[in-house]
Structures are given as structure tokens and as C-alpha cells.
Design a protein around this motif. Structure first.
Motif, PDB file in Angstrom:
ATOM      1  N   THR A  56       0.856  -1.184   0.000  1.00 38.21           N
ATOM      2  CA  THR A  56       0.000   0.000   0.000  1.00 38.21           C
ATOM      3  C   THR A  56       0.892   1.234   0.000  1.00 38.21           C
ATOM      4  N   ASP A  57       0.311   2.366  -0.339  1.00 37.14           N
ATOM      5  CA  ASP A  57       1.085   3.611  -0.359  1.00 37.14           C
ATOM      6  C   ASP A  57       1.628   3.941   1.027  1.00 37.14           C
ATOM      7  N   GLU A  58       0.843   3.681   2.044  1.00 34.75           N
ATOM      8  CA  GLU A  58       1.273   3.964   3.410  1.00 34.75           C
ATOM      9  C   GLU A  58       2.475   3.100   3.793  1.00 34.75           C
ATOM     10  N   TYR A 115       4.268  13.185   4.175  1.00 36.39           N
ATOM     11  CA  TYR A 115       3.162  12.331   4.624  1.00 36.39           C
ATOM     12  C   TYR A 115       3.536  11.569   5.893  1.00 36.39           C
ATOM     13  N   PRO A 117       2.158   8.422   8.003  1.00 34.17           N
ATOM     14  CA  PRO A 117       1.209   7.299   7.957  1.00 34.17           C
ATOM     15  C   PRO A 117       0.349   7.157   9.213  1.00 34.17           C
ATOM     16  N   SER A 121      -5.428   9.990   7.428  1.00 31.49           N
ATOM     17  CA  SER A 121      -5.671  10.291   6.022  1.00 31.49           C
ATOM     18  C   SER A 121      -4.883   9.315   5.157  1.00 31.49           C
ATOM     19  N   SER A 122      -5.495   8.931   4.048  1.00 38.10           N
ATOM     20  CA  SER A 122      -4.768   8.061   3.124  1.00 38.10           C
ATOM     21  C   SER A 122      -3.760   8.900   2.351  1.00 38.10           C
ATOM     22  N   HIS A 125      -5.362  10.885  -0.674  1.00 41.10           N
ATOM     23  CA  HIS A 125      -6.052  12.134  -0.365  1.00 41.10           C
ATOM     24  C   HIS A 125      -5.071  13.229   0.054  1.00 41.10           C
TER      25      HIS A 125
END
Length: 176
Positions: A56-58, A115, A117, A121-122, A125
Motif C-alpha cells: 500500500t502507499d502507506e 506524509y 502514515p 488520512s490516506s 487524499h
């Protein structure tokens, strides 16, 4: 072959994935082996990118914070389409779409860098918001016309000349 059009020799060279030889060895390098080397490098890069698709991006951001620098390139390429979509929907006074794309990529880079994690918020977004804000800031700055005088001034040594063949600096020298 499995060649990705976005990867080119210069990008691979800059990333250190492809090394140019010295002049003598480059001249003696056969065309086929040169393209085979490039193909191997591109395939290697594509394999790295495909390996990252399973996360996943996170999770990828956590990997980036732990030192995996290939994640940054992967995320920038993954969300490049979002930047293009937003850039084509806006207008920048005195600029071109490429300027908005550049601003959007700066916003995306900031999103990847900033960002967290653990927030609620994803990444999608957060990146969407960072890209939009960076572009809106550029549009607002261009609408202020703050630098309009600088863009409309005539340089002293411009190529344009009057009817007597003098430029602005020559004319100013005669005024005393």
C-alpha cells in the motif's frame, strides 16, 4: 520486449543503473550489446517497480522513511497521472500547462516527503490535497501580477534598435 517508454538511457544513467564506458570502450561497443545492456537495466528497473506494487502507499512511505529511495521514484511515477489530470483542468495566466505540471509535481514531491502514515488520512487524499494547493498557489501568484513590470521591461542592451541603429543604452548615453 518489456521496455517502458518513460525510462530512457539518461534517466537510467542519472540513477546509476547504467554506466557509460570510456570513449575507447564506447566506440568499440557493438550496437546489439549496447541495447542489450540498456534492456537489462530497464528490465531490472521495471522489476523493482513491480515488486513495489504489492504494498500500500502507506507501507511504501514507511519504507521510504527507512531508506528505500526507489519508493520515491515509484510514487512520483504512480501519481504523475493525477498531476496531469489536475493541470489540464486549470489555467495559469502568463504560463503554460507544463508550468502547472511542474508545480503539481512539486506538490506531489512535498506530499511524499511530508506524509505521516500515523495520521487519519490516506496517502492518495493527502497527495491530492498537496498537489491542488501547490497548483492553486501558482495560479493565485500569477493572477497577482506582482512581477508584471519585470516581465514587460526592455533590457538596456536589447537586440531591438531604433531607425538610426541605436539600442536603448546608446540613446541613454547621449542624454546628459
Amino acid at each position: 520486449k518489456d521496455y517502458d517508454g518513460d525510462n530512457n538511457i539518461e534517466a537510467l544513467y542519472m540513477k546509476g543503473l547504467f554506466r557509460r564506458g570510456n570513449t575507447a570502450s564506447t566506440k568499440s561497443l557493438a550496437k546489439e550489446s549496447f541495447y542489450e545492456d540498456v534492456y537489462k537495466c530497464v528490465t531490472k528497473e521495471n522489476k523493482k517497480m513491480k515488486d513495489l506494487q504489492q504494498y500500500t502507499d502507506e507501507e511504501l512511505i514507511v519504507q521510504l522513511h527507512n531508506g528505500n529511495q526507489s519508493v520515491e521514484t515509484y510514487l512520483l511515477n504512480k501519481y504523475k497521472g493525477l498531476v496531469l489530470k489536475k493541470a489540464h483542468a486549470m489555467f495559469l495566466a502568463g504560463g503554460e500547462t507544463e508550468d502547472l505540471i511542474q508545480e503539481g509535481m512539486i506538490g506531489l514531491f512535498k506530499a511524499v516527503r511530508d506524509y505521516q502514515p500515523d495520521k487519519d488520512s490516506s496517502f492518495f487524499h493527502f497527495a491530492d490535497l498537496c498537489i491542488a494547493r501547490q497548483m492553486y498557489t501558482a495560479v493565485e501568484a500569477s493572477n497577482r501580477k506582482k512581477h508584471a513590470p519585470l516581465n514587460s521591461y526592455v533590457p538596456l542592451y536589447a537586440d531591438s534598435e531604433d531607425s538610426e541603429g541605436r539600442n536603448l543604452a546608446d540613446v541613454l548615453e547621449t542624454i546628459d
